[in-house]
Enzyme design. Structure first.
Site, PDB file in Angstrom:
ATOM      1  N   LYS A 151      51.591  42.558 -12.217  1.00  0.00           N
ATOM      2  CA  LYS A 151      52.632  41.521 -12.072  1.00  0.00           C
ATOM      3  C   LYS A 151      52.218  40.131 -12.549  1.00  0.00           C
TER       4      LYS A 151
ATOM      5  N   LYS B 228      31.961  31.987 -12.867  1.00  0.00           N
ATOM      6  CA  LYS B 228      30.646  32.047 -13.518  1.00  0.00           C
ATOM      7  C   LYS B 228      30.576  31.125 -14.729  1.00  0.00           C
TER       8      LYS B 228
ATOM      9  N   THR C 248      46.087  47.080  -5.433  1.00  0.00           N
ATOM     10  CA  THR C 248      46.725  45.763  -5.419  1.00  0.00           C
ATOM     11  C   THR C 248      45.811  44.641  -4.931  1.00  0.00           C
TER      12      THR C 248
ATOM     13  N   GLY D 273      33.548  27.466   5.642  1.00  0.00           N
ATOM     14  CA  GLY D 273      32.989  28.797   5.385  1.00  0.00           C
ATOM     15  C   GLY D 273      31.830  28.744   4.404  1.00  0.00           C
ATOM     16  N   GLY D 274      30.645  29.073   4.888  1.00  0.00           N
ATOM     17  CA  GLY D 274      29.445  29.068   4.035  1.00  0.00           C
ATOM     18  C   GLY D 274      29.126  30.443   3.490  1.00  0.00           C
TER      19      GLY D 274
ATOM     20  N   GLU E 297      29.820  25.983   8.556  1.00  0.00           N
ATOM     21  CA  GLU E 297      29.712  27.432   8.758  1.00  0.00           C
ATOM     22  C   GLU E 297      29.624  27.751  10.243  1.00  0.00           C
TER      23      GLU E 297
ATOM     24  N   VAL F  62      35.380  25.114  12.497  1.00  0.00           N
ATOM     25  CA  VAL F  62      36.499  24.219  12.228  1.00  0.00           C
ATOM     26  C   VAL F  62      37.623  24.671  13.150  1.00  0.00           C
TER      27      VAL F  62
ATOM     28  N   GLY G 252      36.937  33.923   3.824  1.00  0.00           N
ATOM     29  CA  GLY G 252      37.057  35.361   3.592  1.00  0.00           C
ATOM     30  C   GLY G 252      38.335  35.704   2.850  1.00  0.00           C
TER      31      GLY G 252
ATOM     32  N   HIS H 161       4.489  41.204 -19.455  1.00  0.00           N
ATOM     33  CA  HIS H 161       3.946  39.897 -19.115  1.00  0.00           C
ATOM     34  C   HIS H 161       4.191  38.925 -20.266  1.00  0.00           C
TER      35      HIS H 161
HETATM   36  P1  FAD Z   1      42.325  42.438  -7.792  1.00  0.00           P
HETATM   37  O1  FAD Z   1      41.353  41.992  -8.805  1.00  0.00           O
HETATM   38  O2  FAD Z   1      42.806  41.455  -6.793  1.00  0.00           O
HETATM   39  O3  FAD Z   1      43.551  43.033  -8.622  1.00  0.00           O
HETATM   40  C1  FAD Z   1      44.735  43.440  -8.048  1.00  0.00           C
HETATM   41  C2  FAD Z   1      45.853  43.177  -9.037  1.00  0.00           C
HETATM   42  O4  FAD Z   1      47.041  43.802  -8.554  1.00  0.00           O
HETATM   43  C3  FAD Z   1      46.208  41.706  -9.194  1.00  0.00           C
HETATM   44  O5  FAD Z   1      46.095  41.316 -10.544  1.00  0.00           O
HETATM   45  C4  FAD Z   1      47.634  41.591  -8.676  1.00  0.00           C
HETATM   46  O6  FAD Z   1      48.413  40.678  -9.440  1.00  0.00           O
HETATM   47  C5  FAD Z   1      48.141  43.002  -8.874  1.00  0.00           C
HETATM   48  N1  FAD Z   1      49.234  43.374  -7.957  1.00  0.00           N
HETATM   49  C6  FAD Z   1      49.289  43.220  -6.607  1.00  0.00           C
HETATM   50  N2  FAD Z   1      50.423  43.725  -6.109  1.00  0.00           N
HETATM   51  C7  FAD Z   1      51.116  44.222  -7.168  1.00  0.00           C
HETATM   52  C8  FAD Z   1      52.366  44.879  -7.303  1.00  0.00           C
HETATM   53  N3  FAD Z   1      53.136  45.156  -6.243  1.00  0.00           N
HETATM   54  N4  FAD Z   1      52.770  45.251  -8.540  1.00  0.00           N
HETATM   55  C9  FAD Z   1      51.993  44.988  -9.638  1.00  0.00           C
HETATM   56  N5  FAD Z   1      50.804  44.367  -9.569  1.00  0.00           N
HETATM   57  C10 FAD Z   1      50.366  43.995  -8.347  1.00  0.00           C
HETATM   58  N6  FAD Z   1      33.165  40.135  -7.331  1.00  0.00           N
HETATM   59  C11 FAD Z   1      32.023  40.450  -7.952  1.00  0.00           C
HETATM   60  O7  FAD Z   1      31.629  41.624  -7.959  1.00  0.00           O
HETATM   61  N7  FAD Z   1      31.279  39.503  -8.600  1.00  0.00           N
HETATM   62  C12 FAD Z   1      31.646  38.208  -8.626  1.00  0.00           C
HETATM   63  O8  FAD Z   1      30.957  37.378  -9.215  1.00  0.00           O
HETATM   64  C13 FAD Z   1      32.837  37.837  -7.964  1.00  0.00           C
HETATM   65  N8  FAD Z   1      33.253  36.563  -7.972  1.00  0.00           N
HETATM   66  C14 FAD Z   1      34.418  36.232  -7.339  1.00  0.00           C
HETATM   67  C15 FAD Z   1      34.798  34.900  -7.336  1.00  0.00           C
HETATM   68  C16 FAD Z   1      35.955  34.519  -6.694  1.00  0.00           C
HETATM   69  C17 FAD Z   1      36.358  33.068  -6.707  1.00  0.00           C
HETATM   70  C18 FAD Z   1      36.772  35.503  -6.057  1.00  0.00           C
HETATM   71  C19 FAD Z   1      38.054  35.109  -5.381  1.00  0.00           C
HETATM   72  C20 FAD Z   1      36.393  36.830  -6.067  1.00  0.00           C
HETATM   73  C21 FAD Z   1      35.206  37.213  -6.691  1.00  0.00           C
HETATM   74  N9  FAD Z   1      34.772  38.534  -6.697  1.00  0.00           N
HETATM   75  C22 FAD Z   1      33.590  38.849  -7.318  1.00  0.00           C
HETATM   76  C23 FAD Z   1      35.540  39.614  -6.067  1.00  0.00           C
HETATM   77  C24 FAD Z   1      36.379  40.379  -7.118  1.00  0.00           C
HETATM   78  O9  FAD Z   1      37.226  39.470  -7.765  1.00  0.00           O
HETATM   79  C25 FAD Z   1      37.194  41.475  -6.461  1.00  0.00           C
HETATM   80  O10 FAD Z   1      36.357  42.310  -5.701  1.00  0.00           O
HETATM   81  C26 FAD Z   1      37.919  42.324  -7.510  1.00  0.00           C
HETATM   82  O11 FAD Z   1      38.778  41.522  -8.267  1.00  0.00           O
HETATM   83  C27 FAD Z   1      38.685  43.451  -6.843  1.00  0.00           C
HETATM   84  O12 FAD Z   1      39.422  44.167  -7.775  1.00  0.00           O
HETATM   85  P2  FAD Z   1      40.817  44.868  -7.393  1.00  0.00           P
HETATM   86  O13 FAD Z   1      41.299  45.461  -8.668  1.00  0.00           O
HETATM   87  O14 FAD Z   1      40.644  45.706  -6.206  1.00  0.00           O
HETATM   88  O15 FAD Z   1      41.771  43.684  -6.969  1.00  0.00           O
HETATM   89  P1  NAI Z   2      32.711  35.475   3.137  1.00  0.00           P
HETATM   90  O1  NAI Z   2      33.126  36.527   4.068  1.00  0.00           O
HETATM   91  O2  NAI Z   2      31.619  35.731   2.174  1.00  0.00           O
HETATM   92  O3  NAI Z   2      32.297  34.172   3.950  1.00  0.00           O
HETATM   93  C1  NAI Z   2      33.164  33.502   4.836  1.00  0.00           C
HETATM   94  C2  NAI Z   2      32.350  32.653   5.783  1.00  0.00           C
HETATM   95  O4  NAI Z   2      33.222  31.786   6.491  1.00  0.00           O
HETATM   96  C3  NAI Z   2      31.578  33.466   6.809  1.00  0.00           C
HETATM   97  O5  NAI Z   2      30.214  33.129   6.730  1.00  0.00           O
HETATM   98  C4  NAI Z   2      32.226  33.066   8.133  1.00  0.00           C
HETATM   99  O6  NAI Z   2      31.320  33.051   9.204  1.00  0.00           O
HETATM  100  C5  NAI Z   2      32.763  31.676   7.831  1.00  0.00           C
HETATM  101  N1  NAI Z   2      33.901  31.217   8.670  1.00  0.00           N
HETATM  102  C6  NAI Z   2      35.013  31.923   9.012  1.00  0.00           C
HETATM  103  N2  NAI Z   2      35.840  31.173   9.762  1.00  0.00           N
HETATM  104  C7  NAI Z   2      35.263  29.942   9.913  1.00  0.00           C
HETATM  105  C8  NAI Z   2      35.625  28.719  10.595  1.00  0.00           C
HETATM  106  N3  NAI Z   2      36.760  28.601  11.264  1.00  0.00           N
HETATM  107  N4  NAI Z   2      34.768  27.679  10.545  1.00  0.00           N
HETATM  108  C9  NAI Z   2      33.607  27.788   9.854  1.00  0.00           C
HETATM  109  N5  NAI Z   2      33.220  28.912   9.195  1.00  0.00           N
HETATM  110  C10 NAI Z   2      34.030  29.973   9.222  1.00  0.00           C
HETATM  111  O7  NAI Z   2      34.068  35.040   2.370  1.00  0.00           O
HETATM  112  P2  NAI Z   2      34.336  34.162   1.064  1.00  0.00           P
HETATM  113  O8  NAI Z   2      33.187  33.284   0.761  1.00  0.00           O
HETATM  114  O9  NAI Z   2      35.670  33.557   1.271  1.00  0.00           O
HETATM  115  O10 NAI Z   2      34.412  35.255  -0.070  1.00  0.00           O
HETATM  116  C11 NAI Z   2      35.318  36.333   0.031  1.00  0.00           C
HETATM  117  C12 NAI Z   2      34.835  37.516  -0.706  1.00  0.00           C
HETATM  118  O11 NAI Z   2      34.992  37.355  -2.112  1.00  0.00           O
HETATM  119  C13 NAI Z   2      33.348  37.804  -0.541  1.00  0.00           C
HETATM  120  O12 NAI Z   2      33.067  38.449   0.669  1.00  0.00           O
HETATM  121  C14 NAI Z   2      33.093  38.686  -1.716  1.00  0.00           C
HETATM  122  O13 NAI Z   2      33.526  39.982  -1.386  1.00  0.00           O
HETATM  123  C15 NAI Z   2      34.002  38.098  -2.792  1.00  0.00           C
HETATM  124  N6  NAI Z   2      33.242  37.236  -3.708  1.00  0.00           N
HETATM  125  C16 NAI Z   2      32.145  37.713  -4.359  1.00  0.00           C
HETATM  126  C17 NAI Z   2      31.401  36.922  -5.186  1.00  0.00           C
HETATM  127  C18 NAI Z   2      30.196  37.471  -5.847  1.00  0.00           C
HETATM  128  O14 NAI Z   2      30.006  38.675  -5.813  1.00  0.00           O
HETATM  129  N7  NAI Z   2      29.344  36.652  -6.458  1.00  0.00           N
HETATM  130  C19 NAI Z   2      31.771  35.537  -5.443  1.00  0.00           C
HETATM  131  C20 NAI Z   2      32.920  35.117  -4.696  1.00  0.00           C
HETATM  132  C21 NAI Z   2      33.618  35.952  -3.889  1.00  0.00           C
END
Ligand code: FAD
Ligand code: NAI
Length: 472
Positions: free
Chosen positions: A37, A54, A147, A184-185, A207, A242, A278, A451
């Site tokens: 979508k 990244k 989704t 959130g840390g 955090e 918070v 989260g 090395h």
């Molecule tokens: P999504 O990527 O969320 O894809 C779901 C898709 O479904 C969306 O495009 C949505 O538009 C579509 N959709 C939903 N409902 C409908 C519907 N009814 N009809 C049609 N389409 C629909 N993970 C890592 O491994 N490494 C990282 O470095 C990393 N960095 C991240 C940084 C940020 C800021 C965030 C927010 C996440 C990060 N993640 C990272 C997590 C990663 O993005 C997700 O785990 C991954 O995108 C999950 O894939 P997915 O296909 O399950 O869901």
């Molecule tokens: P997170 O689950 O990693 O961290 C959320 C943090 O917020 C926790 O440490 C929690 O204790 C804290 N928190 C919750 N409520 C709070 C409050 N009221 N006050 C203060 N602290 C509070 O979630 P985040 O950082 O939002 O990321 C979500 C997910 O996205 C990750 O778990 C990961 O799956 C994915 N992601 C992965 C990345 C990667 O692989 N490099 C990069 C970014 C996201």
């Protein structure tokens, strides 16, 4: 709308989970349709997650290095300026070329791509509201729900992606905030907090728990990275909750915080608040109720070990069901779910899925951490090696961090690998392979590593687990 021919597989969602399953299904000769979508493939990861974050992490690190870390390398630079608009353009260029790349792969593998929002009309039919406003429907022998997820809102704060932002706003700010408070840390808070801190914002991370890094990060590694991020200028308030927010003023937001265990309140004020507490599964408007599918208390679709919902031909993978919300986890599941459909077997080792936090230095881990082993009552031994004793890290003048192995006390089998240090995200691949193959630390320690490389720290930490490291 005229229903098209019945497909072998209809996928709702074109994120990492959905698009990889679509390509794999095409490769296996299935007739497959993928409905997305957002108008672009790649989901959260490619459009507003992994990839854009990244890009900003890499380029803000370069900027920060040029500003603060060149003199001691014999490079004198002058007139360094941030051009934020161009940094954002570089990010967009990467994102656009990658999403186009997936469209190309769809064509190559005969995947039909429908731009629109899908919802169940019945157990075999998905009704689609197309992006141009018209409607159609697709029938599938199998249907895959992929989704994804969305960021969890903070009660009382309205996300406008300018003043109160999620990660989506944090990858697109038009100017560097003076003060940013991160709620959130976890991984998002630390990655995006790092970006804006490097670009000049005063960043405070609040955090709730006693350590940063989110779920899974080893406590010793977490302390180590916190020290380094603090040196870089980020501030941390741990064990702090918070409790409420006030976003009624035009250009600032107030937060009430208190000690997690109760105590005196304190008010924080910032021009930008990043909500990073989260993510939660996203399954809204799919009409799950209409076909009798339910989610658990955390909003996750319930599935069995073959990714089937209780309606066997409807399966679900990725962020909207169980497991870590990671792109590479979704990708593994995508391949496995198609194999379950076509061959009746598939395989994902949930004990060997790496996690990487792309701060500088990076943090990466795979397997169990010390707290988890203690809780499970497993007897383990620990081996560590600091990057300050690694020749390559020293020559690169980038030697904060360490490698840490956790291995079974009796058998020496590797149970967990935890790294904080330069290139940890690449290095963890070796740990993941070792874990997947059931290696011992001695297997790793007796393997030749070139090395001078950072990977020698990995080998020496393994040596320190079953015996002694040479250089420390
Ligand atoms: P999504 O990527 O969320 O894809 C779901 C898709 O479904 C969306 O495009 C949505 O538009 C579509 N959709 C939903 N409902 C409908 C519907 N009814 N009809 C049609 N389409 C629909 N993970 C890592 O491994 N490494 C990282 O470095 C990393 N960095 C991240 C940084 C940020 C800021 C965030 C927010 C996440 C990060 N993640 C990272 C997590 C990663 O993005 C997700 O785990 C991954 O995108 C999950 O894939 P997915 O296909 O399950 O869901
Ligand atoms: P997170 O689950 O990693 O961290 C959320 C943090 O917020 C926790 O440490 C929690 O204790 C804290 N928190 C919750 N409520 C709070 C409050 N009221 N006050 C203060 N602290 C509070 O979630 P985040 O950082 O939002 O990321 C979500 C997910 O996205 C990750 O778990 C990961 O799956 C994915 N992601 C992965 C990345 C990667 O692989 N490099 C990069 C970014 C996201």
């Amino acid at each position: 709308a005229t229903p098209a021919e019945e497909k072998d597989l209809v996928i709702i969602g074109g994120g990492v989970a959905g698009y990889v399953a679509a390509i794999k299904a095409g490769q296996e000769g299935l007739k497959v349709t993928c409905i997305e979508k957002r108008g672009a493939l790649g989901g959260t990861c490619l459009n507003v997650g992994c990839i854009p974050s990244k890009s900003l992490l890499n380029n803000s690190h370069l900027y920060h290095t040029v500003l603060h870390d060149t003199k001691n390398r014999g490079i004198d630079v002058e007139g360094v300026k941030l051009n934020l608009a161009n940094m954002m353009k570089a990010k967009e260029t990467s994102v656009n070329s990658l999403t186009k790349g997936i469209e190309f792969l769809f064509k190559k593998n005969n995947v039909e791509y429908i731009k629109g929002t899908g919802a169940f009309a019945d157990e075999h039919t998905v009704a689609v509201r197309l992006m141009d406003g018209s409607e159609t429907s697709v029938r599938g022998k199998n249907i895959l729900i992929a989704t994804g997820s969305e960021s969890t809102p903070f009660p009382g704060l309205t996300i406008d992606e300018k003043k109160v932002i999620t990660s989506t706003g944090a990858i697109a700010l038009e100017k560097v905030p003076k003060k940013m408070v991160v709620i959130g840390g976890g991984i998002i808070g630390l990655e995006m907090g790092s970006v804006w801190s490097r670009l000049g914002a005063e960043v405070t991370v609040v955090e709730f728990l006693g350590q940063i890094g989110g779920p899974g990060m080893d406590a010793e590694i977490s302390k180590n990275i916190q020290k380094t991020l603090t040196k870089q200028g980020m501030k941390f308030m741990l064990n702090t909750k918070v409790v409420s927010g006030d976003d009624s003023a035009a250009d600032s937001v107030k937060l009430e915080v208190e000690a997690a265990k109760g105590g005196k309140n304190q008010t924080l004020e910032a021009d930008v608040i990043l909500v990073a507490i989260g993510r939660r599964p996203y399954t809204a408007n799919l009409n799950l109720e209409g076909i009798g599918l339910e989610t658990d208390t955390r909003g996750r679709l319930v599935i069995d070990s073959e990714y089937r919902t209780k309606i066997p031909h409807i399966r679900c993978i990725g962020d909207c069901t169980f497991g870590p919300m990671l792109a590479h986890k979704a990708e593994e599941e995508a391949v496995a779910v198609v194999e379950f459909m076509t061959k009746n077997y598939g395989h994902v080792n949930y004990n060997a899925i790496p996690s990487v936090m792309y701060t500088h230095p990076e943090v990466a881990w795979v397997g169990q951490n010390e707290a988890e082993l203690k809780e499970a009552g497993v007897k383990y031994k620990v081996g560590t090696f600091p990057f300050s004793a690694n020749s390559r890290a020293k020559t690169n003048q980038d030697s904060d961090g360490m490698v840490k192995f956790l291995a079974d006390a009796d058998t020496d089998r590797i149970l967990g690998v935890h790294i904080v240090g330069p290139n940890a995200g690449e290095m963890i691949a070796e740990g993941t392979l070792a874990l997947e193959y059931g290696a011992s630390t001695e297997d790793v320690g007796r393997t030749s590593h070139a090395h001078p490389t950072l990977a020698e720290a990995f080998k020496e930490a393994a040596m320190a687990t079953y015996g002694k490291a040479i250089h420390y």
